[in-house]
Design an enzyme around this catalytic site. Structure first.
Site, PDB file in Angstrom:
ATOM      1  N   ASP A 129       0.809  -1.225   0.000  1.00  0.00           N
ATOM      2  CA  ASP A 129       0.000   0.000   0.000  1.00  0.00           C
ATOM      3  C   ASP A 129       0.843   1.277   0.000  1.00  0.00           C
ATOM      4  O   ASP A 129       0.718   2.118   0.888  1.00  0.00           O
ATOM      5  CB  ASP A 129      -0.931   0.012   1.221  1.00  0.00           C
TER       6      ASP A 129
ATOM      7  N   GLU B  95     -11.301   0.980  -4.034  1.00  0.00           N
ATOM      8  CA  GLU B  95     -10.657   1.475  -2.816  1.00  0.00           C
ATOM      9  C   GLU B  95      -9.416   2.269  -3.189  1.00  0.00           C
ATOM     10  O   GLU B  95      -9.144   2.528  -4.362  1.00  0.00           O
ATOM     11  CB  GLU B  95     -10.294   0.293  -1.902  1.00  0.00           C
TER      12      GLU B  95
END
Length: 652
Positions: free
Chosen positions: A153, A313
């Site tokens: 991430d 997302e």
């Protein structure tokens, strides 16, 4: 057929294929390329039913074998007439150019001069050809992933000529590593967003929860980091957002401020008018923040759900040339992961999808780099663009033992104003460095052996523990690699376990070793080294005591099962220290030891398959991290302090 190729018998090969055309095989194609037989290779390519989309068990194609031949004409034919890519990686991300370069260097190391027909000259000629073709030397390239091991991430920001990146840390402490680079390829951890154990709030959380998908931004002289704080599945609250800030990229950062808006993957967008916003999923929802970036001052509303419409997302917003560009991760974090983009002339306007979506996705299901998504764009100081994104490499197509890693690829803008990554070819294995002219030594490399960087929490920068430790429970020496660890009262299988000092596994083949002073151990206590994923899956290798005698032991913990092995004989009574070794080849671990650091190493046990040290290794809870190695001490009800030193992680 193979025999005909090896004897350079084209007529016999033709006869075989005319009579039985279905007999052609990829092995024949690879053999012709490897032997450098251009006439036979051409015949197979142009007259047989062979496909050039064939790979061997190591995901090597015909150009990988052509590279081994050292034949320039064979190599050029495959590149120029067959369109094969010299920068495509195999299952270990080795490219045809890597093969040529390594073989050339091997010959140069062996011989001062070569005969005129030497293979070395062939490799030199191929490398010269590649340098002319791409206008770059081999040294001008980097290999993905750029952050290997548990670095998921990624989010990135540039300030001047310095780049800063953050990655998820989940339940590990200190929380949210902050890395620095000047060339976008070499990175060093310089700090963490949360280093105060009282501010971490991780004590009760199960593995895989904690701090998810951080974002880093810069606003009016301060760095801001936001992330999702993911709690256990106990109602009514599952997710909260946190924000910290600092005037220095390395910190210290402020105490986390919580924003109670449900969702994951927050990012902060600062508009030209000075107004500030937070985005988060599902899709891309947005709400306004106050000037401090810590208070929600409007209701959340949906900007755009996403192009792929599955698990949207990781939203990030950018403003360029009058457009608001919205980047999203979609498709879930498995093989369908991707990055899509949309845009609008107005922040709260209607967003149109990019006609080139997905702008990043791995289309080759057998390639080494998979599950590419969760990207973030950055513009360099000279106006070029790049995207960092997460990816994963799965052993046997099943086990992503290194966890989700960070890769980077160039971004170009189409004439109609859309960003595309790596010309829509998916992730690259080998790519030109953003700054090939720059000295590639990172700060860490330049200072190797000259300094030891310690976090404010007391750990070396590259280390972490599952959940925080109390003051004095883990002590690191400031001038050399020494650790003093207070034994945990709870075993490694408990969320209450503490003081397991870990570092990321960054390679599939490596050697890890640590010296340990043998403690005054009591029955039931243990200490040593471990391979660790979370409290549900790990193995430990060290010393324990049973019925008053010290033994070596190994234990694999997989879910609710323990697989323990105790040495047949107790340890020598005079031993004061022991060096523990873990030699790793993919999923295999060889465990050995040396008493008092003298004499030969002695083999103790082989763990043939540590598949459980990865996301896919067990179906329990949230599994988003990666394999780690480190040191532990379990004291139980009685206190024990163990000294470790000279831990070494060496990639092979």
């Amino acid at each position: 057929m193979i025999d005909a190729i090896r004897h350079d018998d084209l007529d016999r090969l033709k006869e075989i294929l005319i009579n039985e055309p279905s007999k052609v095989s990829k092995e024949a194609l690879f053999e012709a390329a490897k032997l450098g037989n251009l006439d036979i290779l051409k015949y197979l390519v142009e007259y047989s039913r062979i496909s050039l989309n064939e790979y061997d068990d190591e995901h090597r194609n015909v150009l990988h074998f052509g590279a081994e031949s050292g034949d320039l004409e064979v190599f050029k034919y495959l590149v120029e007439r067959c369109g094969m890519d010299p920068l495509e990686g195999d299952s270990d991300l080795v490219t045809p150019w890597d093969i040529v370069h390594d073989l050339r260097q091997s010959y140069e190391n062996m011989y001062e001069e070569y005969p005129e027909d030497s293979l070395a000259l062939g490799y030199i000629n191929i490398e010269n050809y590649l340098e002319n073709k791409f206008s770059h030397k081999y040294e001008d390239y980097y290999h993905n992933p750029i952050r290997r091991g548990f670095y998921p991430d990624p989010s990135i920001v540039r300030v001047g000529s310095d780049y800063y990146m953050v990655n998820s840390s989940f339940i590990f402490f200190p929380c949210i590593p902050i890395s620095h680079s000047r060339d976008l390829i070499h990175w060093e951890i310089i700090g963490h967003a949360i280093t105060n154990p009282d501010w971490a709030h991780l004590d009760e959380l199960e593995g895989g929860r904690g701090y998810w998908a951080p974002d880093i931004s810069y606003y009016e002289g301060r760095f801001y980091i936001t992330a999702t704080y993911r709690l256990n599945d106990v109602p009514p609250t599952y997710r909260r957002q946190i924000v910290v800030s600092s005037d220095k990229p390395e910190g210290p950062y402020t105490e986390p401020v919580f924003i109670d808006e449900d969702g994951i993957d927050p990012s902060i967008f600062n508009d030209d008018d000075g107004r500030r916003y937070m985005l988060l999923n599902r899709g891309a929802r947005i709400f306004e923040l106050d000037k401090s970036g810590t208070k929600k001052i409007s209701d959340a509303q949906l900007l755009y759900y996403g192009d792929h419409k599955r698990a949207p997302e990781g939203p990030h917003l950018y403003k360029k040339d009058g457009y608001y560009y919205l980047l999203e991760a979609e498709g879930g974090t498995g093989p369908g992961h991707r990055v899509t983009v949309s845009r609008s002339k107005e922040l709260f306007g209607v967003y149109e999808r990019c006609p080139y979506n997905p702008i990043m996705r791995q289309k080759d299901e057998t390639a080494a780099i998979q599950r590419c998504g969760h990207g973030d764009l950055v513009e360099t100081q000279d106006g070029r663009w790049f995207m960092v994104y997460l990816c994963g490499r799965a052993l046997d197509g099943r086990y992503s033992i290194l966890g989700r890693e960070t890769a980077i690829d160039p971004v170009t803008w189409t004439p109609d104003g859309w960003p595309i990554v790596n010309d829509l070819k998916g992730p690259s294995a080998m790519q030109v460095k953003p700054f090939p002219e720059m000295d590639t030594d990172s700060d860490a490399e330049a200072d190797n052996g000259k300094r030891v960087r310690i976090s404010p929490c007391g750990l070396y920068m590259e280390y972490m523990t599952p959940r925080p430790f109390e003051d004095g429970e883990v002590v690191c020496s400031s001038d050399e690699r020494k650790f003093q660890i207070k034994g945990s009262r709870a075993p490694l299988s408990s969320v209450d376990s503490r003081n397991i000092v870990l570092r990321r596994q960054s390679s599939l083949v490596f050697s890890y070793s640590v010296s340990m002073d043998i403690p005054d151990i009591k029955d039931g206590q243990s200490a040593g080294i471990c391979g660790y994923y979370d409290e549900n899956t790990f193995f430990e290798f060290g010393i324990t005591r049973k019925e008053g005698r010290r033994y070596l032991y190994v234990n694999e913990h997989i879910g609710d099962e323990d697989r323990a092995l105790l040495s047949k004989e107790p340890l020598e009574g005079t031993a004061e220290s022991i060096r523990l070794y873990m030699d790793t080849d993919h999923l295999r671990r060889e465990l050995s030891y040396c008493l008092n650091e003298e004499g030969d190493r002695r083999h103790f046990a082989t763990l043939d398959n540590v598949f459980y040290l990865c996301d896919e290794g067990l179906d329990r809870g949230k599994r988003f991290t990666g394999a780690m190695v480190g040191m532990y001490a379990f004291s139980g009800a009685n206190e024990m302090i163990v000294s470790f030193r000279d831990d070494m992680f060496k990639e092979m």
